[in-house]
Design a protein around this motif. Sequence first.
Motif, PDB file in Angstrom:
ATOM      1  N   GLN A  31      -6.467   8.094   6.036  1.00 45.61           N
ATOM      2  CA  GLN A  31      -7.346   8.427   7.156  1.00 45.61           C
ATOM      3  C   GLN A  31      -6.578   8.841   8.399  1.00 45.61           C
ATOM      4  O   GLN A  31      -7.166   9.326   9.356  1.00 45.61           O
ATOM      5  CB  GLN A  31      -8.230   7.226   7.480  1.00 45.61           C
ATOM      6  N   GLY A  32      -5.283   8.621   8.440  1.00 41.83           N
ATOM      7  CA  GLY A  32      -4.457   9.019   9.568  1.00 41.83           C
ATOM      8  C   GLY A  32      -3.167   9.600   9.053  1.00 41.83           C
ATOM      9  O   GLY A  32      -3.023   9.905   7.864  1.00 41.83           O
ATOM     10  N   VAL A  33      -2.188   9.773   9.927  1.00 40.47           N
ATOM     11  CA  VAL A  33      -0.897  10.280   9.470  1.00 40.47           C
ATOM     12  C   VAL A  33      -0.210   9.249   8.590  1.00 40.47           C
ATOM     13  O   VAL A  33       0.633   9.581   7.762  1.00 40.47           O
ATOM     14  CB  VAL A  33      -0.005  10.653  10.662  1.00 40.47           C
ATOM     15  N   PHE A  34      -0.599   7.952   8.759  1.00 34.47           N
ATOM     16  CA  PHE A  34      -0.062   6.898   7.905  1.00 34.47           C
ATOM     17  C   PHE A  34      -1.171   5.872   7.698  1.00 34.47           C
ATOM     18  O   PHE A  34      -1.738   5.334   8.654  1.00 34.47           O
ATOM     19  CB  PHE A  34       1.157   6.243   8.565  1.00 34.47           C
ATOM     20  N   SER A  35      -1.511   5.609   6.445  1.00 28.94           N
ATOM     21  CA  SER A  35      -2.604   4.689   6.128  1.00 28.94           C
ATOM     22  C   SER A  35      -2.183   3.747   5.013  1.00 28.94           C
ATOM     23  O   SER A  35      -1.542   4.152   4.051  1.00 28.94           O
ATOM     24  CB  SER A  35      -3.863   5.447   5.688  1.00 28.94           C
ATOM     25  N   VAL A  36      -2.592   2.466   5.167  1.00 24.23           N
ATOM     26  CA  VAL A  36      -2.363   1.461   4.132  1.00 24.23           C
ATOM     27  C   VAL A  36      -3.715   0.841   3.798  1.00 24.23           C
ATOM     28  O   VAL A  36      -4.411   0.342   4.678  1.00 24.23           O
ATOM     29  CB  VAL A  36      -1.386   0.373   4.604  1.00 24.23           C
ATOM     30  N   ASP A  37      -4.071   0.900   2.524  1.00 25.41           N
ATOM     31  CA  ASP A  37      -5.294   0.268   2.048  1.00 25.41           C
ATOM     32  C   ASP A  37      -4.885  -1.016   1.329  1.00 25.41           C
ATOM     33  O   ASP A  37      -4.523  -1.001   0.157  1.00 25.41           O
ATOM     34  CB  ASP A  37      -6.051   1.216   1.117  1.00 25.41           C
ATOM     35  N   GLY A  38      -4.934  -2.127   2.055  1.00 25.44           N
ATOM     36  CA  GLY A  38      -4.406  -3.378   1.518  1.00 25.44           C
ATOM     37  C   GLY A  38      -5.065  -3.828   0.234  1.00 25.44           C
ATOM     38  O   GLY A  38      -4.393  -4.324  -0.673  1.00 25.44           O
ATOM     39  N   ALA A  39      -6.376  -3.655   0.111  1.00 20.46           N
ATOM     40  CA  ALA A  39      -7.090  -4.142  -1.078  1.00 20.46           C
ATOM     41  C   ALA A  39      -7.357  -3.039  -2.093  1.00 20.46           C
ATOM     42  O   ALA A  39      -8.004  -3.297  -3.120  1.00 20.46           O
ATOM     43  CB  ALA A  39      -8.410  -4.781  -0.651  1.00 20.46           C
ATOM     44  N   LYS A  40      -6.888  -1.833  -1.845  1.00 19.44           N
ATOM     45  CA  LYS A  40      -7.109  -0.687  -2.729  1.00 19.44           C
ATOM     46  C   LYS A  40      -8.603  -0.475  -3.017  1.00 19.44           C
ATOM     47  O   LYS A  40      -9.004  -0.174  -4.134  1.00 19.44           O
ATOM     48  CB  LYS A  40      -6.374  -0.876  -4.065  1.00 19.44           C
ATOM     49  N   ASP A  41      -9.429  -0.653  -1.966  1.00 17.32           N
ATOM     50  CA  ASP A  41     -10.867  -0.529  -2.183  1.00 17.32           C
ATOM     51  C   ASP A  41     -11.488   0.661  -1.465  1.00 17.32           C
ATOM     52  O   ASP A  41     -12.708   0.811  -1.424  1.00 17.32           O
ATOM     53  CB  ASP A  41     -11.583  -1.820  -1.737  1.00 17.32           C
TER      54      ASP A  41
END
Length: 335
Positions: A31-41
């Motif tokens: 969603q941005g230049v850097f994104s982390v989806d912690g729960a992979k949901d």
Amino acid sequence: MKKNVLSLMVAATLLTARLTAQVGINTANPQGVFSVDGAKDNPATGTPTATQQLNDFSVTPAGNVGIGNVAPAARLDIVGDTFGIKKSQGSGSWDNFWINLSDSQAPAIIASGADAGLQFKVGVNTTGTYGNGQTLTTVATMTPAGNVGIGVAAPTDRLDVNGKVRVRTISPVTDNTTVNPVYTDTNGVLVKTSAGETFGSVVSNQSASIASGATGTLISGLPNRGIYKAVIIVGDGCAHTTIGEFRVICNAFNGYFGIRGVTGLLSSSDTKAPSFTETNKATTGVTWPGNILCQDGGDSTALDYTLTMPNASTINITNNGNVPRSYRIILTKYN
């Protein structure tokens, strides 16, 4: 040579593409230049729901950082209930500072392990970073005991102020309202005379204009068993002012109430003092021998009056002058 140049151009193109691309961890839909989806949901396309965003970390092209929020609107934009800072990994429920928003009606700022209190300090110069080289002044302190200090590092009372106190707005009391004075002890702590005493409390009431020869209630609702000094003020249109002083006892038991004149002052006369006629324990007549005529129509009797107590809680006044007058009474309680 041409082959080497071509290889460099391809490598530069690929590098540029990688540098300008969005980076996602645990998601193919950054969603941005850097994104982390912690729960992979997060979904494969589109914007994650508010619930899905709660485990996300995002950095926008503007440099804003979002935690639990993929579209941060500030340099650091956090969505959640609890946010904290620990002094070290070994810290448990102490030595940490945190914000608890779980109760939307009563959010809390918590400093655990702050045995000496939570302090607010302000620097007064422009040198240093994070306090290094700064001249810091402790402007306020809150202790675990619930004491608050302003200009005090270790407050010993609920509000401990070192310096002048300014109150810009004070609400006036309504008529016939008792107000109690406060004093200071040798340490500057505000106190009353004692828990059971009301010495010095003041009751005031501004009466309506009373016609010549008429009687009206000057004040009512006085507490039973009260002992007062009463001051009655009346003047005319010529700046002649009188102040009469009386003693009042308000005791309903066996009708033990009464009023008596003590002294007074007429501003426009060398005679100064009034004459009191004590008809009975609950009636005092007041005349001002030195009063002179006034252009508002008042003659020498225009400031004269009689005080009566029909019961232990009421003081009436009769206008014995020849023109209407307005009277004011102020009572200071002795017990």
